[in-house]
Design a protein around this motif. Structure first.
Motif, PDB file in Angstrom:
ATOM      1  N   UNK A 176       3.202   5.123  -0.419  1.00  0.00           N
ATOM      2  CA  UNK A 176       4.582   5.599  -0.468  1.00  0.00           C
ATOM      3  C   UNK A 176       5.568   4.445  -0.373  1.00  0.00           C
ATOM      4  N   UNK A 177       5.263   3.443   0.448  1.00  0.00           N
ATOM      5  CA  UNK A 177       6.145   2.285   0.580  1.00  0.00           C
ATOM      6  C   UNK A 177       6.265   1.508  -0.714  1.00  0.00           C
ATOM      7  N   UNK A 178       5.143   1.257  -1.365  1.00  0.00           N
ATOM      8  CA  UNK A 178       5.164   0.527  -2.640  1.00  0.00           C
ATOM      9  C   UNK A 178       5.914   1.331  -3.703  1.00  0.00           C
ATOM     10  N   UNK A 179       5.662   2.624  -3.738  1.00  0.00           N
ATOM     11  CA  UNK A 179       6.336   3.499  -4.708  1.00  0.00           C
ATOM     12  C   UNK A 179       7.844   3.504  -4.474  1.00  0.00           C
ATOM     13  N   UNK A 180       8.240   3.647  -3.210  1.00  0.00           N
ATOM     14  CA  UNK A 180       9.665   3.687  -2.859  1.00  0.00           C
ATOM     15  C   UNK A 180      10.365   2.367  -3.207  1.00  0.00           C
ATOM     16  N   UNK A 181       9.686   1.245  -2.941  1.00  0.00           N
ATOM     17  CA  UNK A 181      10.283  -0.074  -3.183  1.00  0.00           C
ATOM     18  C   UNK A 181      10.119  -0.540  -4.632  1.00  0.00           C
ATOM     19  N   UNK A 182       9.342   0.186  -5.415  1.00  0.00           N
ATOM     20  CA  UNK A 182       9.075  -0.246  -6.779  1.00  0.00           C
ATOM     21  C   UNK A 182       8.238  -1.511  -6.820  1.00  0.00           C
ATOM     22  N   UNK A 183       7.406  -1.686  -5.797  1.00  0.00           N
ATOM     23  CA  UNK A 183       6.587  -2.894  -5.673  1.00  0.00           C
ATOM     24  C   UNK A 183       5.140  -2.603  -6.053  1.00  0.00           C
ATOM     25  N   UNK A 184       4.428  -3.651  -6.339  1.00  0.00           N
ATOM     26  CA  UNK A 184       2.993  -3.533  -6.576  1.00  0.00           C
ATOM     27  C   UNK A 184       2.318  -3.140  -5.269  1.00  0.00           C
ATOM     28  N   UNK A 185       1.368  -2.248  -5.361  1.00  0.00           N
ATOM     29  CA  UNK A 185       0.607  -1.849  -4.177  1.00  0.00           C
ATOM     30  C   UNK A 185      -0.101  -3.063  -3.561  1.00  0.00           C
ATOM     31  N   UNK A 186      -0.421  -4.044  -4.381  1.00  0.00           N
ATOM     32  CA  UNK A 186      -1.122  -5.233  -3.901  1.00  0.00           C
ATOM     33  C   UNK A 186      -0.199  -6.202  -3.162  1.00  0.00           C
ATOM     34  N   UNK A 187       1.109  -6.060  -3.349  1.00  0.00           N
ATOM     35  CA  UNK A 187       2.057  -6.904  -2.626  1.00  0.00           C
ATOM     36  C   UNK A 187       2.048  -6.577  -1.133  1.00  0.00           C
ATOM     37  N   UNK A 188       1.546  -5.419  -0.797  1.00  0.00           N
ATOM     38  CA  UNK A 188       1.505  -4.996   0.604  1.00  0.00           C
ATOM     39  C   UNK A 188       0.148  -5.300   1.244  1.00  0.00           C
ATOM     40  N   UNK A 189      -0.475  -6.377   0.827  1.00  0.00           N
ATOM     41  CA  UNK A 189      -1.829  -6.700   1.277  1.00  0.00           C
ATOM     42  C   UNK A 189      -1.994  -6.786   2.795  1.00  0.00           C
ATOM     43  N   UNK A 190      -0.997  -7.258   3.576  1.00  0.00           N
ATOM     44  CA  UNK A 190      -1.217  -7.243   5.027  1.00  0.00           C
ATOM     45  C   UNK A 190      -1.403  -5.812   5.551  1.00  0.00           C
ATOM     46  N   UNK A 191      -0.717  -4.876   4.936  1.00  0.00           N
ATOM     47  CA  UNK A 191      -0.867  -3.478   5.319  1.00  0.00           C
ATOM     48  C   UNK A 191      -2.250  -2.935   5.011  1.00  0.00           C
ATOM     49  N   UNK A 192      -2.840  -3.405   3.908  1.00  0.00           N
ATOM     50  CA  UNK A 192      -4.199  -2.990   3.567  1.00  0.00           C
ATOM     51  C   UNK A 192      -5.180  -3.424   4.655  1.00  0.00           C
ATOM     52  N   UNK A 193      -5.008  -4.656   5.118  1.00  0.00           N
ATOM     53  CA  UNK A 193      -5.887  -5.168   6.178  1.00  0.00           C
ATOM     54  C   UNK A 193      -5.677  -4.356   7.452  1.00  0.00           C
ATOM     55  N   UNK A 194      -4.424  -4.128   7.810  1.00  0.00           N
ATOM     56  CA  UNK A 194      -4.125  -3.345   9.014  1.00  0.00           C
ATOM     57  C   UNK A 194      -4.680  -1.929   8.899  1.00  0.00           C
ATOM     58  N   UNK A 195      -4.514  -1.293   7.752  1.00  0.00           N
ATOM     59  CA  UNK A 195      -5.003   0.072   7.561  1.00  0.00           C
ATOM     60  C   UNK A 195      -6.521   0.134   7.695  1.00  0.00           C
ATOM     61  N   UNK A 196      -7.202  -0.844   7.130  1.00  0.00           N
ATOM     62  CA  UNK A 196      -8.664  -0.868   7.210  1.00  0.00           C
ATOM     63  C   UNK A 196      -9.125  -1.071   8.651  1.00  0.00           C
ATOM     64  N   UNK A 197      -8.597  -2.106   9.294  1.00  0.00           N
ATOM     65  CA  UNK A 197      -9.030  -2.434  10.657  1.00  0.00           C
ATOM     66  C   UNK A 197      -8.669  -1.309  11.635  1.00  0.00           C
ATOM     67  N   UNK A 198      -7.448  -0.801  11.547  1.00  0.00           N
ATOM     68  CA  UNK A 198      -7.037   0.265  12.468  1.00  0.00           C
ATOM     69  C   UNK A 198      -7.848   1.537  12.259  1.00  0.00           C
TER      70      UNK A 198
END
Length: 165
Positions: A91-113
């Motif tokens: 939702x964040x990437x969609x809202x910001x019009x950004x690549x989902x991959x630009x949010x890579x720190x979030x991917x790591x956090x989502x996986x680990x958490x």
């Protein structure tokens, strides 16, 4: 391998060792990215709902005659939970019009958490797991995914200064 086993093991990923739940969570990452790229967060949300019900059915079939209510090779629950943990990023990437991959720190956090909540099973996650039913198998990961998603959203808010100054 029958259809229920294919779904429950996510095409056999659940047979990977060690830590099949972690493998299930890892395979969920590129699947979520693809869903986001094809249809944004709405497609990911639809996939979460569909996979939950497919997983509930498949887990019921696979564990029907088993003593183990939550066998390690059943990892569709990890896929659903990991997708939920990734939903704020989609939702964040969609809202910001950004690549989902630009949010890579979030991917790591989502996986680990998600993995931490799924392994430690605090509060309602443990309650769902102790139900010893197919719905409990699915729900503990849904709740772990929701907890991880909340933490991911809070970390994103902190990282982007929403809660600062």
């Amino acid at each position: 391998m029958n259809f229920a086993t294919i779904i429950a093991t996510v095409g056999g990923v659940g047979y990977m060792r060690p830590a099949p739940g972690t493998w299930g969570s890892l395979v969920a990452l590129p699947m979520a990215a693809l869903l986001h790229i094809i249809g944004g967060p709405w497609l990911l949300l639809i996939a979460i709902i569909a996979a939950f019900f497919e997983g509930l059915w498949a887990t019921t079939q696979v564990t029907r005659w088993e003593d183990d209510h939550d066998p390690a090779h059943v990892v569709i629950d990890e896929v659903v939970g990991q997708w939920i943990a990734l939903l704020p990023l989609s939702f964040g990437a969609w809202h910001a019009g950004a690549s989902i991959f630009a949010l890579w720190p979030g991917w790591i956090a989502a996986f680990v958490l998600f993995r931490l909540f799924d392994i430690l099973k605090p509060g309602p996650i443990g309650w769902a797991d102790r139900r010893h039913t197919p719905s409990g198998v699915m729900l503990d990961d849904v709740i772990a995914g929701a907890f991880a998603a909340i933490c991911v959203a809070l970390l994103a808010a902190l990282a982007h200064g929403v809660m600062g100054s």
